[in-house]
Design a protein around this motif. Structure first.
Motif, PDB file in Angstrom:
ATOM      1  N   ALA A   1     -19.455 -30.458  57.971  1.00 22.94           N
ATOM      2  CA  ALA A   1     -20.401 -30.085  59.192  1.00 22.94           C
ATOM      3  C   ALA A   1     -19.735 -28.772  59.795  1.00 22.94           C
ATOM      4  N   ASP A   2     -18.456 -29.058  60.196  1.00 25.04           N
ATOM      5  CA  ASP A   2     -17.936 -27.909  60.811  1.00 25.04           C
ATOM      6  C   ASP A   2     -17.915 -26.558  60.118  1.00 25.04           C
ATOM      7  N   GLN A   3     -17.688 -26.635  58.458  1.00 22.30           N
ATOM      8  CA  GLN A   3     -17.809 -25.076  57.591  1.00 22.30           C
ATOM      9  C   GLN A   3     -19.390 -24.696  57.933  1.00 22.30           C
ATOM     10  N   LEU A   4     -20.280 -25.752  57.976  1.00 18.75           N
ATOM     11  CA  LEU A   4     -21.456 -25.243  57.835  1.00 18.75           C
ATOM     12  C   LEU A   4     -22.035 -24.610  59.287  1.00 18.75           C
ATOM     13  N   GLU A   5     -21.500 -25.185  60.218  1.00 15.85           N
ATOM     14  CA  GLU A   5     -21.683 -24.769  61.551  1.00 15.85           C
ATOM     15  C   GLU A   5     -21.163 -23.309  61.840  1.00 15.85           C
ATOM     16  N   ASN A   6     -19.856 -23.190  61.528  1.00 15.96           N
ATOM     17  CA  ASN A   6     -19.110 -21.728  61.538  1.00 15.96           C
ATOM     18  C   ASN A   6     -19.946 -20.693  60.845  1.00 15.96           C
ATOM     19  N   ALA A   7     -20.591 -21.113  59.487  1.00 12.50           N
ATOM     20  CA  ALA A   7     -21.329 -20.191  58.795  1.00 12.50           C
ATOM     21  C   ALA A   7     -22.603 -20.018  59.435  1.00 12.50           C
ATOM     22  N   ALA A   8     -23.318 -20.748  60.040  1.00 12.67           N
ATOM     23  CA  ALA A   8     -24.640 -20.495  60.567  1.00 12.67           C
ATOM     24  C   ALA A   8     -24.470 -19.820  61.910  1.00 12.67           C
ATOM     25  N   VAL A   9     -23.335 -20.122  62.766  1.00 15.79           N
ATOM     26  CA  VAL A   9     -23.118 -19.412  64.010  1.00 15.79           C
ATOM     27  C   VAL A   9     -22.950 -17.825  63.599  1.00 15.79           C
ATOM     28  N   GLU A  10     -21.932 -17.589  62.743  1.00 16.57           N
ATOM     29  CA  GLU A  10     -21.604 -16.155  62.180  1.00 16.57           C
ATOM     30  C   GLU A  10     -23.004 -15.764  61.693  1.00 16.57           C
TER      31      GLU A  10
ATOM     32  N   GLU B   1     -28.756 -23.333  72.270  1.00 16.00           N
ATOM     33  CA  GLU B   1     -30.009 -24.104  72.259  1.00 16.00           C
ATOM     34  C   GLU B   1     -30.203 -24.851  71.013  1.00 16.00           C
ATOM     35  N   ALA B   2     -30.144 -23.728  69.916  1.00 14.27           N
ATOM     36  CA  ALA B   2     -30.186 -24.386  68.359  1.00 14.27           C
ATOM     37  C   ALA B   2     -29.333 -25.451  67.924  1.00 14.27           C
ATOM     38  N   LEU B   3     -28.072 -25.415  68.719  1.00 11.77           N
ATOM     39  CA  LEU B   3     -27.157 -26.501  68.337  1.00 11.77           C
ATOM     40  C   LEU B   3     -27.213 -27.609  69.190  1.00 11.77           C
ATOM     41  N   GLY B   4     -27.682 -27.491  70.381  1.00 14.94           N
ATOM     42  CA  GLY B   4     -27.937 -28.673  71.439  1.00 14.94           C
ATOM     43  C   GLY B   4     -26.573 -28.414  72.300  1.00 14.94           C
ATOM     44  N   VAL B   5     -26.113 -27.655  72.391  1.00 16.67           N
ATOM     45  CA  VAL B   5     -24.795 -27.560  73.252  1.00 16.67           C
ATOM     46  C   VAL B   5     -25.052 -26.354  74.344  1.00 16.67           C
ATOM     47  N   THR B   6     -23.932 -26.407  75.168  1.00 17.19           N
ATOM     48  CA  THR B   6     -24.024 -25.323  76.265  1.00 17.19           C
ATOM     49  C   THR B   6     -23.712 -23.988  75.789  1.00 17.19           C
ATOM     50  N   ARG B   7     -23.955 -23.021  76.231  1.00 19.01           N
ATOM     51  CA  ARG B   7     -23.312 -21.629  75.935  1.00 19.01           C
ATOM     52  C   ARG B   7     -22.065 -21.654  76.142  1.00 19.01           C
TER      53      ARG B   7
END
Length: 78
Positions: A26-35, A49-55
């Motif tokens: 999940a961390d690897q996928l998040e890193n790749a998607a954010v990049e 917003e897409a991740l459901g966390v604060t800026r």
């Protein structure tokens, strides 16, 4: 979800190892998607917003890594 509907491996060590592996994935996928999003010109608020966390949370977690990867980050108002 009751355990009967989603049986776990008999050995708790196997179950916990699976949890660790899924968290790493999940961390690897998040890193790749954010990049990917930031390279596509998304703003921090859009990503958060897409991740459901604060800026602030997404910026704190990813900004240094993205800068090191050569990603040009948007600033407020850009």
């Amino acid at each position: 979800m009751p355990v009967a509907e989603n049986p776990l491996p008999p050995d708790p060590a196997d179950s916990l190892a699976a949890v660790v592996a899924l968290r790493r994935l999940a961390d690897q996928l998040e890193n790749a998607a954010v990049e990917q999003a930031m390279r596509a010109g998304w703003s921090w608020p859009q990503v958060s917003e897409a991740l459901g966390v604060t800026r602030q949370a997404v910026h704190k977690k990813h900004a240094k890594r993205l800068i090191a990867a050569g990603v040009e980050l948007r600033r407020r108002g850009d």
